[in-house]
Design an enzyme around this catalytic site. Sequence first.
Site, PDB file in Angstrom:
ATOM      1  N   PRO A   1       0.843  -1.213   0.000  1.00 51.24           N
ATOM      2  CA  PRO A   1       0.000   0.000   0.000  1.00 51.24           C
ATOM      3  C   PRO A   1       0.874   1.256   0.000  1.00 51.24           C
ATOM      4  O   PRO A   1       1.761   1.400   0.827  1.00 51.24           O
ATOM      5  CB  PRO A   1      -0.782  -0.108   1.321  1.00 51.24           C
ATOM      6  CG  PRO A   1      -0.664  -1.543   1.736  1.00 51.24           C
ATOM      7  CD  PRO A   1       0.642  -2.038   1.190  1.00 51.24           C
ATOM      8  N   GLU A   2       0.630   2.124  -0.952  1.00 52.33           N
ATOM      9  CA  GLU A   2       1.337   3.391  -1.034  1.00 52.33           C
ATOM     10  C   GLU A   2       0.417   4.494  -0.497  1.00 52.33           C
ATOM     11  O   GLU A   2      -0.728   4.224  -0.136  1.00 52.33           O
ATOM     12  CB  GLU A   2       1.713   3.683  -2.496  1.00 52.33           C
ATOM     13  CG  GLU A   2       2.676   2.662  -3.091  1.00 52.33           C
ATOM     14  CD  GLU A   2       4.120   2.899  -2.662  1.00 52.33           C
ATOM     15  OE1 GLU A   2       4.381   3.914  -1.984  1.00 52.33           O
ATOM     16  OE2 GLU A   2       4.968   2.066  -2.981  1.00 52.33           O
TER      17      GLU A   2
END
Length: 270
Positions: free
Chosen positions: A2-3
């Site tokens: 997850p960014e």
Amino acid sequence: MPELPEVETTRRGIAPHLEGQRVTRVVVRERRLRWPIPEDLDARLSGQRIQCVERRAKYLLIQAESGTLIGHLGMSGNLRLVPVGTPVAKHEHVDIELESGLALRYTDPRRFGALLWSHDPLHHELLAKLGPEPLTAAFDGERLFQQSRGRSMAVKPFIMDNAVVVGVGNIYATEALFAAGIDPRREAGSVSRARYVTLAEEIKRILAYAIERGGTTLRDFIGGDGQPGYFQQELFAYGRGGEFCKVCGTTLREVKLGQRASVYCPKCQR
Ligand SMILES: [Zn+2]
């Protein structure tokens, strides 16, 4: 992994179901994340009303009356809402049950994430030294220019340094450098002010677009898989080493910079 856009999408997805709700119980089935979940989390959080859900870098800050739950999704974590009592599958480590009858469920197969408790989250050791948020006015090309003077490291790891700006992971650094026409291997200290202005604008544009796209998946946070739809934007460079540049047709090259794969176009990026 997850960014920042996925974390922001998660925040937007869960916040309306948490804010104003009282926690009735915290069930921890697996404490061993990147750092152990505090033994007393249930005692600290139960009975507390959640006031707001905020984000700093890739940390979610679930603020309750007497403290804040700091959440990080690590490599493979996600948060979603399920009805209390929903059968538990593998890797579903924590439920935070709410008076609404929903529970915030934390799932993390690789367990690199974190759930920590703090009375002063912005001064917590994990957050205290973070640089500015990329989508605020505190971050701009002038700041990049000033901070990069005298720095001999390559520009790509420079913009991925959390002390410079938070939330610019490999995908977004690769794509922003392509869009700005800057060779990722170039010394950070040798990039001009004008080019840093362009680069900061591209970082903001690309992150904002990813967050906007993530907004189409918000309904998936109830009962869905909690996955806010990664990498939905068209990629020009990231993951495309050896393929043709979509702009000029040149074969894209891949190098390692700061231990990370870095793809660039030798013709479009200077
Ligand atoms: Zn090209």
